[in-house]
Design an enzyme around this catalytic site. Sequence first.
Site, PDB file in Angstrom:
ATOM      1  N   ASP A  21     -27.258  67.431   1.883  1.00 22.95           N
ATOM      2  CA  ASP A  21     -26.635  68.508   1.113  1.00 22.95           C
ATOM      3  C   ASP A  21     -25.986  69.423   2.146  1.00 22.95           C
ATOM      4  O   ASP A  21     -26.669  70.191   2.828  1.00 22.95           O
ATOM      5  CB  ASP A  21     -27.720  69.240   0.307  1.00 22.95           C
ATOM      6  CG  ASP A  21     -27.206  70.532  -0.330  1.00 22.95           C
ATOM      7  OD1 ASP A  21     -25.994  70.802  -0.246  1.00 22.95           O
ATOM      8  OD2 ASP A  21     -28.038  71.271  -0.906  1.00 22.95           O
ATOM      9  N   LYS A  90     -17.708  75.748   4.811  1.00 23.55           N
ATOM     10  CA  LYS A  90     -17.408  74.864   3.677  1.00 23.55           C
ATOM     11  C   LYS A  90     -16.262  75.424   2.832  1.00 23.55           C
ATOM     12  O   LYS A  90     -15.510  74.685   2.215  1.00 23.55           O
ATOM     13  CB  LYS A  90     -18.677  74.734   2.835  1.00 23.55           C
ATOM     14  CG  LYS A  90     -18.618  73.702   1.753  1.00 23.55           C
ATOM     15  CD  LYS A  90     -20.002  73.529   1.181  1.00 23.55           C
ATOM     16  CE  LYS A  90     -20.026  72.659  -0.040  1.00 23.55           C
ATOM     17  NZ  LYS A  90     -21.396  72.533  -0.561  1.00 23.55           N
ATOM     18  N   GLU A 188     -22.435  67.499  -6.290  1.00 23.56           N
ATOM     19  CA  GLU A 188     -23.736  68.177  -6.219  1.00 23.56           C
ATOM     20  C   GLU A 188     -24.479  68.208  -7.560  1.00 23.56           C
ATOM     21  O   GLU A 188     -25.663  67.864  -7.607  1.00 23.56           O
ATOM     22  CB  GLU A 188     -23.537  69.596  -5.670  1.00 23.56           C
ATOM     23  CG  GLU A 188     -23.260  69.570  -4.176  1.00 23.56           C
ATOM     24  CD  GLU A 188     -22.568  70.813  -3.648  1.00 23.56           C
ATOM     25  OE1 GLU A 188     -22.493  71.815  -4.382  1.00 23.56           O
ATOM     26  OE2 GLU A 188     -22.095  70.773  -2.499  1.00 23.56           O
ATOM     27  N   ASP A 210     -24.820  75.026 -11.513  1.00 20.16           N
ATOM     28  CA  ASP A 210     -25.102  75.027 -10.067  1.00 20.16           C
ATOM     29  C   ASP A 210     -24.314  76.135  -9.382  1.00 20.16           C
ATOM     30  O   ASP A 210     -23.111  76.010  -9.151  1.00 20.16           O
ATOM     31  CB  ASP A 210     -24.707  73.643  -9.506  1.00 20.16           C
ATOM     32  CG  ASP A 210     -24.904  73.542  -7.998  1.00 20.16           C
ATOM     33  OD1 ASP A 210     -25.325  74.531  -7.375  1.00 20.16           O
ATOM     34  OD2 ASP A 210     -24.626  72.462  -7.445  1.00 20.16           O
TER      35      ASP A 210
END
Length: 623
Positions: A21, A90, A188, A210
């Site tokens: 992850d 990211k 994800e 999420d």
Amino acid sequence: MLSLQIESNANRDASPIIGIDLGTTNSLIAYVPPSAVAPDTERHPVILTSREGDSLIPSVVTFEGDRPVVGHAAKRKKISGAQDTVFSVKRLLGRGFDDLKGMAGTLPYRLLPGEGAVRIQVGQRIYTAVEISAAILRELKLSAEAALGVPVTRAVITVPAYFNDSQRQATRAAGRLAGLDVLRIINEPTAASLAYGLDRKRQGLIAVYDLGGGTFDVSILKLQDGIFEVLATNGDSMLGGDDLDLAIAQAAASEIAEQTGKDPFDDPQMRAELLLASENVKIALSESPEARMSISLSSGRIYQRKWSRDEFEKLALPILERTREPCLQALADAGLKDSDLSDVVLVGGPTRLPLVQRTAREIFGREPNTSVHPDQVVAAGAAIQADILAGRNKDFLLLDVVPLSLGIETYGGLMSTLIPRNTRIPAVARETFTTFVDNQTGVDIHVLQGEREKVADNRSLARFKLKGIERMPAGMPRIEVSFLIDADGILQVAARDERTGNEQSIEVRPSYGLTDTEVEKMLLASLENVEADAEFRRVAEVKNDAKAVLIAAEKRIPEAIRLLSKDEVATIQVSIANLKEALETNDVPLIQEASRNLNASTVHLAELLMKGVLSSSVDEKQS
Ligand code: AMP
């Protein structure tokens, strides 16, 4: 369907495949131990600890000379070495400077303006987001090797469902640079649902909400007999816990500026300190109703403030409200009502905040499930997918979807969709196109992503040219365009001239130079502009039809002069002029009327030509 399970040599190689992850704030690694270590019924993913001895590995990179340092050691430098310490990379992955202008001012480290992939300046050196991400992945690889005691070269990496093609490509590139063969990139929320559904008793329709450090994703999934089918996905790739920190930091900064006359955001170190203190306040408020903030200012004074949960929630509410629209859209795309869901699963650090839980409850009309470990569930799911790819878990099958429609530009500035959003991947689509102009020897293939009718409103992914088409009248060539999207969501486009077999193809590469009109903004805009878009398409289509009539009539003028009376020829010429004039406008009835008139004025000519064809073919038969 089964092609999802096939991966070259993956199941013949005995070396471990880890799940990663790669988070905005923290990264995690997980692994499902083989049966020899644990019996089949207990083969659950294990979160591996880092070389620093923690399961959470801060996605922060600092440099000692040229040597990257990753994790807690880097996080500790976030203030003292603010300008040389890169976090939240990211958010930069797969983006150009223009995409990030708004963000540049909020980061303590420097983003360099310029074309192409955004570059980050650290000391005298310049890095890309891919290189910084690769440094994090290298640390994860080393940690996994230390934990497992064997070399690790293969991984499954998760990305937000809303990552576009550029961002997925960049993630893959970072893996390669770190010495990892990235066998699969999975979304994800899909990974989270794999971990959630691990004990196969869990069935039904679920929503995964999420909210991470930098991105928000929502997916609607159907879990049945070990099959995980993603029905719809949506989200916002610029929304997350970082925004909550920023909101607190900005409120504090304006108070500090009022007191001292100096904006602390102008000083990179102060900005870093404020952001960190704000994150701590946010985290503390998830457990307690009050939190203290204390910041030492450059003047030597200390700024202190107590934050109540109420105060924080006032700032946070408008940010969290932005999760509503994507959730409703995902439900609508899946063709479901909130009451059809059997569970709402919360994933990501910020979902520990009571306000986030309340927001999710309000959106979906049910109490969300907080039983999964919000930090670990995504890595655990990646490890399960790794286990599937290793051929050791035959109980599950993952069926994922594309988040945004893919298509090409066609005549009149229209997007023609080949793969609609929420199509299951891998997917193939083919469509045959033709030319609009006589003797056209090449066609431009312009690959687009988005939901709008007008080319200019969608995201341009790539362009290429198919040359060598034989000279023919318009409408005769047959050009087959095919889109193939693999299990990672990466696209391959090919165009083939059916007559000659001549083919051109490309794998869609990141197009960093383009300004990335945000994916989610595109979606919202497409909803807001449904009517205007439909009108644009209607006008463009009517114009295309009328132009075809015009071209055909103009081509027949020499025959008209030969076969018709002067008056008839004059009528055709006037009709042509009228249609040309009408085509200068967007007046649909006017264009249609002019087009009908032109057609009517050429009826006699068409009859004569048809008779000529018939009699010549009769003559041919008789002779
Ligand atoms: P993730 O991307 O899921 O690792 O989430 C990281 C985000 O979660 C960061 O913005 C963290 O500040 C935030 N976070 C972590 N723990 C908590 C907590 N207890 N309450 C609120 N936010 C948290």
